[in-house]
Design a protein around this motif. Structure first.
Motif, PDB file in Angstrom:
ATOM      1  N   THR A  71       0.862  -1.192   0.000  1.00 26.47           N
ATOM      2  CA  THR A  71       0.000   0.000   0.000  1.00 26.47           C
ATOM      3  C   THR A  71       0.893   1.235   0.000  1.00 26.47           C
ATOM      4  OG1 THR A  71      -0.098   0.354   2.398  1.00 26.47           O
ATOM      5  CG2 THR A  71      -1.661  -1.246   1.473  1.00 26.47           C
ATOM      6  N   ALA A  72       0.277   2.397  -0.193  1.00 22.31           N
ATOM      7  CA  ALA A  72       1.039   3.642  -0.212  1.00 22.31           C
ATOM      8  C   ALA A  72       1.767   3.855   1.111  1.00 22.31           C
ATOM      9  CB  ALA A  72       0.106   4.812  -0.509  1.00 22.31           C
ATOM     10  N   GLN A  73       1.197   3.312   2.204  1.00 19.31           N
ATOM     11  CA  GLN A  73       1.816   3.477   3.526  1.00 19.31           C
ATOM     12  C   GLN A  73       2.800   2.352   3.830  1.00 19.31           C
ATOM     13  OE1 GLN A  73      -1.763   3.676   3.252  1.00 19.31           O
ATOM     14  NE2 GLN A  73      -1.426   5.870   2.942  1.00 19.31           N
ATOM     15  N   GLY A  74       3.089   1.507   2.829  1.00 20.94           N
ATOM     16  CA  GLY A  74       3.984   0.377   3.072  1.00 20.94           C
ATOM     17  C   GLY A  74       3.213  -0.925   3.083  1.00 20.94           C
ATOM     18  N   PRO A  75       3.914  -2.042   3.314  1.00 27.32           N
ATOM     19  CA  PRO A  75       3.247  -3.346   3.256  1.00 27.32           C
ATOM     20  C   PRO A  75       2.208  -3.510   4.361  1.00 27.32           C
ATOM     21  CG  PRO A  75       5.634  -3.573   3.651  1.00 27.32           C
ATOM     22  CD  PRO A  75       5.332  -2.119   3.625  1.00 27.32           C
TER      23      PRO A  75
END
Ligand SMILES: Nc1ncnc2c1ncn2[C@@H]1O[C@H](COP(=O)(O)OP(=O)(O)OP(=O)(O)O)[C@@H](O)[C@H]1O
Ligand SMILES: [Mg+2]
Length: 222
Positions: A13-17
């Motif tokens: 995701t944009a915020q990381g995995p």
């Protein structure tokens, strides 16, 4: 007949995995019906998609009726889905250009498993006899849902996967549809894995499990 063992699934995701499943285990016997519960975003649909072979695990294994899904290639998976899995979603997904009778038979025909006698029995039991020549847009929600259930059962799958199948129906209609589904399953070897937010619906199935923090725990219908 279903063994989910140490399954991990992470989405980028944009915020990381985002680690959705973190060592999930689930075991079901033939003919059993299991309600899968858990908060929104806990990974219920993800687990269903993995078991349906629509998505792949990062690690761990999924075995259904003696076959390892995680070891199949795409062609094998597609064939597997056609012959072994019935799918019912909240949004029915009927084919708008096909009459009810053809919606019912569509997947069973594709799978080479169309059985006119079983189809006739489903039509009768699901109360669809008067509706066979109609198109999906000419049906109520509950009627569409009965067609979706008939379609999923027409190929006599080993496993029926249902993601909030009665989520769009009022309580009385939802009870009727669930009752019908459970009766049909009683007369077939098909197992049921059903996602539901309703403890009332979950309580009607033989077992309940709750997905939380990426793992499954035995649940109680309250
Ligand atoms: N393709 C994807 N890419 C990125 N994140 C995803 C993807 N699919 C699902 N997710 C995320 O994974 C988590 C689990 O989603 P999932 O749809 O399995 O939840 P759920 O338990 O079915 O929720 P609900 O009860 O709302 O249907 C959510 O945080 C979701 O945003
Ligand atoms: Mg979901």
């Amino acid at each position: 007949m279903l063994h989910v063992h140490a399954v991990f699934k992470t989405y980028p995701t944009a915020q990381g995995p985002l680690a959705v499943l973190r060592g999930a285990n689930l075991h079901m016997q033939q003919g059993e019906s299991l309600a899968l519960m858990g908060e929104s975003g806990s990974g219920k649909s993800t687990l269903l998609h993995l078991v349906a072979g629509l998505e792949r695990v990062d690690s761990g294994s999924i075995e259904i009726a003696g076959e390892r899904l995680d070891q199949m290639n795409e062609g094998q998976l597609a064939n597997w889905r056609r012959t072994q899995i019935g799918l019912v979603f909240q949004q029915f997904n009927l084919i708008g250009s096909l009459k009810v009778e053809d919606n019912l038979a569509f997947q069973a025909r594709l799978a080479g498993r169309f059985d006119p006698e079983w189809q006739a029995q489903l039509v009768l039991r699901l109360g669809l006899a008067e509706l066979l020549k109609r198109y999906p847009e000419q049906l109520s929600g509950g009627q569409q849902q009965r067609v979706a259930i008939g379609r999923a059962l027409a190929s006599r799958p080993a496993l029926l996967l249902a993601d909030e199948p009665t989520g769009n129906l009022d309580e009385a209609t939802s009870d009727d549809v669930l009752q019908l589904l459970l009766e049909l399953l009683n007369d077939s070897p098909t197992s049921l894995l059903m996602v539901t937010h309703s403890p009332r619906v979950a309580g009607r199935l033989s077992r309940q499990a709750v997905l939380q923090r990426g793992q499954l725990a035995a649940g109680e219908a309250r």
